[in-house]
Design a protein around this motif. Structure first.
Motif, PDB file in Angstrom:
ATOM      1  N   VAL A  82       1.706  10.780  -9.115  1.00 26.06           N
ATOM      2  CA  VAL A  82       2.003  11.635 -10.263  1.00 26.06           C
ATOM      3  C   VAL A  82       2.339  10.792 -11.492  1.00 26.06           C
ATOM      4  O   VAL A  82       1.865  11.055 -12.604  1.00 26.06           O
ATOM      5  CB  VAL A  82       3.165  12.595  -9.927  1.00 26.06           C
ATOM      6  N   LEU A  83       3.139   9.762 -11.287  1.00 27.14           N
ATOM      7  CA  LEU A  83       3.562   8.922 -12.412  1.00 27.14           C
ATOM      8  C   LEU A  83       2.472   7.985 -12.884  1.00 27.14           C
ATOM      9  O   LEU A  83       2.434   7.616 -14.066  1.00 27.14           O
ATOM     10  CB  LEU A  83       4.807   8.110 -12.017  1.00 27.14           C
ATOM     11  N   GLN A  84       1.570   7.578 -11.976  1.00 28.83           N
ATOM     12  CA  GLN A  84       0.487   6.660 -12.329  1.00 28.83           C
ATOM     13  C   GLN A  84      -0.761   7.070 -11.545  1.00 28.83           C
ATOM     14  O   GLN A  84      -0.941   6.665 -10.398  1.00 28.83           O
ATOM     15  CB  GLN A  84       0.894   5.220 -12.000  1.00 28.83           C
ATOM     16  N   VAL A 117       3.963   7.983  -2.015  1.00 32.32           N
ATOM     17  CA  VAL A 117       2.583   8.109  -2.502  1.00 32.32           C
ATOM     18  C   VAL A 117       2.480   9.235  -3.525  1.00 32.32           C
ATOM     19  O   VAL A 117       1.831   9.091  -4.574  1.00 32.32           O
ATOM     20  CB  VAL A 117       1.622   8.357  -1.322  1.00 32.32           C
ATOM     21  N   LEU A 118       3.129  10.357  -3.251  1.00 30.41           N
ATOM     22  CA  LEU A 118       3.089  11.493  -4.171  1.00 30.41           C
ATOM     23  C   LEU A 118       3.739  11.149  -5.509  1.00 30.41           C
ATOM     24  O   LEU A 118       3.173  11.425  -6.584  1.00 30.41           O
ATOM     25  CB  LEU A 118       3.791  12.691  -3.529  1.00 30.41           C
ATOM     26  N   LEU A 135       5.411   0.619  -1.627  1.00 27.67           N
ATOM     27  CA  LEU A 135       6.587   0.628  -2.491  1.00 27.67           C
ATOM     28  C   LEU A 135       6.475  -0.433  -3.588  1.00 27.67           C
ATOM     29  O   LEU A 135       6.666  -0.138  -4.780  1.00 27.67           O
ATOM     30  CB  LEU A 135       7.837   0.389  -1.647  1.00 27.67           C
ATOM     31  N   LEU A 136       6.134  -1.665  -3.218  1.00 28.63           N
ATOM     32  CA  LEU A 136       6.051  -2.746  -4.201  1.00 28.63           C
ATOM     33  C   LEU A 136       4.884  -2.544  -5.164  1.00 28.63           C
ATOM     34  O   LEU A 136       5.003  -2.815  -6.361  1.00 28.63           O
ATOM     35  CB  LEU A 136       5.921  -4.091  -3.485  1.00 28.63           C
ATOM     36  N   LEU A 167       7.249  10.757   6.323  1.00 30.01           N
ATOM     37  CA  LEU A 167       7.641  11.650   5.233  1.00 30.01           C
ATOM     38  C   LEU A 167       8.039  10.856   3.992  1.00 30.01           C
ATOM     39  O   LEU A 167       7.647  11.205   2.864  1.00 30.01           O
ATOM     40  CB  LEU A 167       8.798  12.547   5.680  1.00 30.01           C
ATOM     41  N   LEU A 168       8.811   9.784   4.181  1.00 35.61           N
ATOM     42  CA  LEU A 168       9.186   8.931   3.055  1.00 35.61           C
ATOM     43  C   LEU A 168       7.964   8.267   2.435  1.00 35.61           C
ATOM     44  O   LEU A 168       7.849   8.147   1.209  1.00 35.61           O
ATOM     45  CB  LEU A 168      10.189   7.868   3.505  1.00 35.61           C
TER      46      LEU A 168
END
Length: 343
Positions: free
Chosen positions: A42-44, A37-38, A306-307, A31-32
């Motif tokens: 959205v941001l990039q 990813v979501l 994440l990175l 879930l995290l």
């Protein structure tokens, strides 16, 4: 209005609530990961592309391979702190073998893997035979290798034309076939390091989760005395774990050397922490709360996503370790916290 609760409804609701908590406990990491990813997509928008996905997998391949070795040492109740130094030393050894000793790709790979096996046997000697605590033994090996890798070149990185401490000039070069290990792709889509990661993951997953040998590894970590009394070769199992861990770290070093094409003295700086993080996140995958190879691979991908996302969003480099640590703490806290409520 009748406000009394139907006892049958309560009986039905409790198992459902327990099932939901159990599902959440097992899937909290996924879930995290989905949330990351979501958010990044959205941001990039460029984040959610096949090319970037392959880039993430290639970036985490070495961490995942090394992390699976750490996972096996955790399974036997130990912990290998030397993997980062083994990988970094392997990068230097591979470059030295080709540029200074003028060896080919096959001889270099064989030499570096043999180096990893020797380091693993050295760790096993300290831990199994001399009874040195695993953290102290592997920490000592880490310091030993960190210093040893700098001696042959007087602390300099290794590249073509290297001036050696005696004043002579290295005449060798990096074998193009060796570079293919870190830079080529299968069908121009799947990077070879990712393929190696998949193969290592499959072999170790089957070994640890589907064989009697794997059950003995976990039994050794769970209760070494009982496992010994049952007739299992506990010392050999623990020794195998450290030899395997160092060998996989050496393989990771080979991939790094093939990717960068030189012996960089700082090439293994983050490998220890990232591989350990992947192994620890693996504890939370599917709520197993134990070391497991599949969880380690998921953990490595989790850290890589994440990175990669933070980099694409131009997050300051000095904040990335903090954010990575915060997400790791959150994943583990949620997993263990939910499990505590279910008791």
């Amino acid at each position: 209005m009748n406000t009394r609760r139907d006892p049958h409804a309560l009986a039905d609701a409790l198992p459902l609530a327990a099932q939901l908590r159990d599902g959440l406990r097992r899937g909290v990491v996924f879930l995290l990961l989905a949330a990351l990813v979501l958010i990044f997509s959205v941001l990039q928008p460029a984040f959610l592309t096949l090319a970037n996905a392959m880039s993430i997998l290639q970036a985490v391949a070495v961490v995942a391979i090394i992390g699976t070795g750490v996972t096996v040492t955790l399974a036997v109740g130990g912990f290998d702190l030397s993997v980062g130094a083994v990988a970094a030393s392997s990068v230097m050894a591979a470059s030295y073998a080709m540029i200074v000793l003028d060896l080919g790709a096959f001889a270099t790979v064989a030499l570096v893997l043999a180096f990893g096996i020797v380091v693993g046997l050295f760790n096993a000697l300290l831990i199994v035979r001399l009874k040195v605590p695993d953290l102290l033994a592997t920490l000592s090996t880490m310091f030993l290798l960190t210093g040893l890798q700098l001696i042959p070149t007087a602390g300099r990185s290794i590249s073509a034309g290297l001036i050696l401490p005696d004043g002579s000039k290295a005449t060798g070069k990096v074998d193009p076939l060796f570079l293919a290990i870190g830079r080529s792709s299968l069908f121009e889509t799947l990077p070879l390091p990712v393929l190696l990661m998949i193969l290592v993951a499959i072999v170790l997953f089957v070994l640890t989760e589907r064989t009697r040998f794997g059950r003995l590894l976990f039994a050794t970590g769970g209760n070494e005395t009982a496992t010994r009394l049952a007739g299992a070769p506990v010392e050999r199992l623990r020794g195998f774990a450290y030899v395997l861990s160092a060998s996989l770290a050496a393989l990771g070093g080979i991939i790094v050397a093939a990717r960068i094409g030189r012996g960089d003295v700082s090439s293994g700086a983050s490998l220890l922490m990232d591989s350990v993080a992947a192994s620890l996140i693996g504890f939370a995958v599917r709520g197993l709360r134990r070391p497991n190879v599949g969880g380690t691979i998921v953990g490595a991908v989790f850290v890589g996503v994440l990175l990669n996302g933070l980099t694409m969003l131009n997050a300051p480099y000095y904040t990335q370790d903090f954010i990575k640590g915060a997400v790791l703490v959150s994943a583990l806290a949620l997993t263990y916290g939910i499990n505590r409520k279910m008791r």
